[in-house]
Design a protein around this motif. Structure first.
Motif, mmCIF file in Angstrom:
data_model
loop_
_atom_site.group_PDB
_atom_site.id
_atom_site.type_symbol
_atom_site.label_atom_id
_atom_site.label_comp_id
_atom_site.label_asym_id
_atom_site.label_seq_id
_atom_site.Cartn_x
_atom_site.Cartn_y
_atom_site.Cartn_z
ATOM 1 N N LYS A 1 -11.530 -0.287 -5.866
ATOM 2 C CA LYS A 1 -11.186 -0.404 -7.284
ATOM 3 C C LYS A 1 -11.163 -1.857 -7.757
ATOM 4 C CE LYS A 1 -10.522 3.935 -8.284
ATOM 5 N NZ LYS A 1 -11.376 4.634 -9.284
ATOM 6 N N ARG A 2 -11.078 -2.779 -6.804
ATOM 7 C CA ARG A 2 -11.083 -4.215 -7.085
ATOM 8 C C ARG A 2 -9.976 -4.608 -8.070
ATOM 9 N NH1 ARG A 2 -15.364 -7.039 -5.149
ATOM 10 N NH2 ARG A 2 -17.204 -5.898 -4.457
ATOM 11 N N LEU A 3 -8.780 -4.088 -7.844
ATOM 12 C CA LEU A 3 -7.666 -4.429 -8.721
ATOM 13 C C LEU A 3 -7.242 -5.883 -8.493
ATOM 14 C CD1 LEU A 3 -5.259 -1.358 -8.823
ATOM 15 C CD2 LEU A 3 -7.219 -1.892 -10.259
ATOM 16 N N ALA A 4 -6.737 -6.486 -9.557
ATOM 17 C CA ALA A 4 -6.248 -7.860 -9.472
ATOM 18 C C ALA A 4 -4.989 -7.911 -8.612
ATOM 19 C CB ALA A 4 -5.955 -8.396 -10.872
ATOM 20 N N ASP A 5 -4.668 -9.112 -8.131
ATOM 21 C CA ASP A 5 -3.526 -9.282 -7.228
ATOM 22 C C ASP A 5 -2.225 -8.812 -7.866
ATOM 23 O OD1 ASP A 5 -5.127 -10.280 -5.253
ATOM 24 O OD2 ASP A 5 -4.709 -12.378 -5.688
ATOM 25 N N ASN A 6 -2.014 -9.138 -9.141
ATOM 26 C CA ASN A 6 -0.767 -8.737 -9.800
ATOM 27 C C ASN A 6 -0.660 -7.219 -9.890
ATOM 28 O OD1 ASN A 6 0.127 -11.337 -10.130
ATOM 29 N ND2 ASN A 6 -0.609 -11.550 -12.224
ATOM 30 N N SER A 7 -1.777 -6.554 -10.168
ATOM 31 C CA SER A 7 -1.770 -5.090 -10.221
ATOM 32 C C SER A 7 -1.471 -4.503 -8.850
ATOM 33 C CB SER A 7 -3.114 -4.570 -10.735
ATOM 34 O OG SER A 7 -3.360 -5.009 -12.048
ATOM 35 N N LEU A 8 -2.056 -5.097 -7.819
ATOM 36 C CA LEU A 8 -1.801 -4.612 -6.458
ATOM 37 C C LEU A 8 -0.328 -4.762 -6.085
ATOM 38 C CD1 LEU A 8 -4.934 -5.991 -4.602
ATOM 39 C CD2 LEU A 8 -4.344 -3.583 -4.895
ATOM 40 N N LYS A 9 0.275 -5.873 -6.493
ATOM 41 C CA LYS A 9 1.695 -6.076 -6.205
ATOM 42 C C LYS A 9 2.541 -5.018 -6.903
ATOM 43 C CE LYS A 9 1.333 -11.074 -5.502
ATOM 44 N NZ LYS A 9 1.638 -12.419 -6.084
ATOM 45 N N ALA A 10 2.181 -4.686 -8.143
ATOM 46 C CA ALA A 10 2.931 -3.673 -8.882
ATOM 47 C C ALA A 10 2.797 -2.307 -8.220
ATOM 48 C CB ALA A 10 2.444 -3.620 -10.329
ATOM 49 N N TYR A 11 1.581 -1.958 -7.781
ATOM 50 C CA TYR A 11 1.375 -0.683 -7.091
ATOM 51 C C TYR A 11 2.139 -0.659 -5.781
ATOM 52 C CZ TYR A 11 -2.158 1.496 -10.074
ATOM 53 O OH TYR A 11 -2.805 2.122 -11.107
ATOM 54 N N ALA A 12 2.106 -1.771 -5.036
ATOM 55 C CA ALA A 12 2.799 -1.815 -3.750
ATOM 56 C C ALA A 12 4.304 -1.616 -3.941
ATOM 57 C CB ALA A 12 2.520 -3.147 -3.054
ATOM 58 N N ALA A 13 4.874 -2.230 -4.974
ATOM 59 C CA ALA A 13 6.304 -2.074 -5.241
ATOM 60 C C ALA A 13 6.639 -0.632 -5.604
ATOM 61 C CB ALA A 13 6.733 -3.019 -6.364
ATOM 62 N N ALA A 14 5.784 -0.005 -6.441
ATOM 63 C CA ALA A 14 6.014 1.383 -6.830
ATOM 64 C C ALA A 14 5.943 2.313 -5.626
ATOM 65 C CB ALA A 14 4.987 1.803 -7.887
ATOM 66 N N LEU A 15 5.002 2.061 -4.732
ATOM 67 C CA LEU A 15 4.842 2.929 -3.561
ATOM 68 C C LEU A 15 5.927 2.694 -2.512
ATOM 69 C CD1 LEU A 15 0.959 2.815 -3.292
ATOM 70 C CD2 LEU A 15 2.382 4.692 -4.126
ATOM 71 N N ARG A 16 6.441 1.477 -2.457
ATOM 72 C CA ARG A 16 7.600 1.253 -1.576
ATOM 73 C C ARG A 16 8.793 2.073 -2.051
ATOM 74 N NH1 ARG A 16 5.943 -4.201 -1.531
ATOM 75 N NH2 ARG A 16 7.442 -4.713 -3.195
ATOM 76 N N LEU A 17 8.985 2.113 -3.366
ATOM 77 C CA LEU A 17 10.073 2.912 -3.928
ATOM 78 C C LEU A 17 9.857 4.395 -3.630
ATOM 79 C CD1 LEU A 17 12.630 3.105 -5.667
ATOM 80 C CD2 LEU A 17 11.150 3.134 -7.693
ATOM 81 N N LEU A 18 8.624 4.850 -3.761
ATOM 82 C CA LEU A 18 8.304 6.247 -3.446
ATOM 83 C C LEU A 18 8.565 6.542 -1.977
ATOM 84 C CD1 LEU A 18 7.018 8.993 -4.258
ATOM 85 C CD2 LEU A 18 4.796 7.988 -3.645
ATOM 86 N N GLY A 19 8.106 5.644 -1.097
ATOM 87 C CA GLY A 19 8.302 5.852 0.330
ATOM 88 C C GLY A 19 9.771 5.878 0.717
ATOM 89 N N ASP A 20 10.562 4.977 0.119
ATOM 90 C CA ASP A 20 11.999 4.949 0.410
ATOM 91 C C ASP A 20 12.683 6.236 -0.054
ATOM 92 O OD1 ASP A 20 11.685 2.439 1.463
ATOM 93 O OD2 ASP A 20 12.437 1.375 -0.313
ATOM 94 N N SER A 21 12.296 6.709 -1.239
ATOM 95 C CA SER A 21 12.903 7.934 -1.780
ATOM 96 C C SER A 21 12.569 9.137 -0.902
ATOM 97 C CB SER A 21 12.429 8.175 -3.221
ATOM 98 O OG SER A 21 12.798 7.103 -4.068
#
Length: 316
Positions: A19-39
């Protein structure tokens, strides 16, 4: 690495390389998925087996904790994308993040400076460390305001086209055609015209660019260099634009994306060509460009309030 962590890592790799997402977008996705994984871990449920009711309860918990509607929408968007990817790869039988209603979020208008003020900032003489810095920063300002580039698009520009640019996902300038070839969001390329002022600024910059030796092969291709010979970073551009605004008396704290807003708003005011502005801006949806029509109306309303003899009745 757990099975869930492996799935998240694979999905982020997919976003980064395909998808070639920008670094800031990747950081936002990573944070959202960490929250999902923790939940999911707290609930004792593997990610592929999470159900709609669980997602709904986690969203409710975020709302109770005071997370903003915008923040929840971004997180939920990341979760939807993750489960859509799992489904396409046969790893989940449903998307549990679909169909959830979030509180309506306020649509904030982008901030743009008036035309005369932006032109004044572009033409202003700014104290610099050297003529080299002066030429570079003037060219940066002209590309941000004159072409409406995102700051990541600007820092990814090369001096000229090359096989390495195509393979590395970078753009370049073509002064002979007065165009800049841009790599935008999602790896989409677009051509943006270079105005006369931008061409002049780029010629002045290229005449002195070689005074600093590139520190690497990538830097040798880069259009904009830092003083140590490396490709100029996004953060450096942000700081230089903020400094320029402070030294030239800008009416608001200046940042690169504000110049992109100025570009779109001012071009739309002059041309009224919504589709054309959408194409130049690289917006995937016309709705993103239509925001600037509301900004244009806001400026008109302010002018009406200030100048029309009957405006006093409207303000009562």
């Amino acid at each position: 690495m757990s099975a869930d962590a492996d799935l998240i890592a694979r999905y982020l790799d997919h976003l980064r390389h395909e998808k070639r997402l920008a670094d800031n977008s990747l950081k936002a996705y990573a944070a959202a998925l960490r929250l999902l994984g923790d939940s999911a871990a707290q609930a004792g449920t593997p990610l592929p087996r999470v159900r709609h009711a669980q997602i709904r309860s986690w969203v409710t918990r975020m709302r109770t904790a005071g997370r903003s509607p915008r923040g929840m929408a971004l997180i939920l968007s990341g979760w939807r994308g993750f489960y859509a990817w799992l489904g396409r790869n046969g790893l989940a039988d449903a998307n549990p993040a679909q169909g959830l209603r979030l509180p309506r979020r306020e649509r904030l208008l982008p901030k743009a400076l008036p035309v005369d003020e932006t032109v004044r900032l572009a033409d202003a003489s700014v104290p610099q460390d050297s003529p080299w810095h002066e030429a570079r920063d003037a060219a940066i300002f002209e590309l941000l305001y004159g072409c409406g580039l995102r700051v990541s698009e600007l820092t990814g520009l090369n001096v000229a086209a090359s096989d390495a640019a195509w393979q590395g996902g970078q753009g370049w300038i073509d002064l002979s055609a007065a165009e800049v070839q841009v790599l935008g969001k999602g790896g989409k390329r677009r051509s943006v015209p270079l105005g006369r002022k931008a061409v002049e600024a780029l010629r002045r910059w290229l005449a002195v660019r070689g005074q600093v030796a590139p520190a690497s092969e990538d830097a040798a291709r880069a259009l904009f260099l830092g003083r140590h010979g490396t490709r100029l970073s996004v953060r450096s551009v942000q700081l230089r634009i903020k400094r320029r605004g402070a030294l030239t008396g800008a009416s608001a704290s200046l940042h690169p994306h504000m110049l992109r807003h100025c570009f779109a708003s001012h071009l739309l005011q002059s041309s009224q060509d919504l589709r054309g502005v959408q194409e130049i801006m690289g917006h995937a949806s016309i709705a993103a460009t239509q925001v600037y029509t509301r900004l244009d109306f806001q400026h008109l309303a302010q002018a009406y309030d200030a100048a029309h003899p009957r405006a006093g009745q409207r303000r009562k």
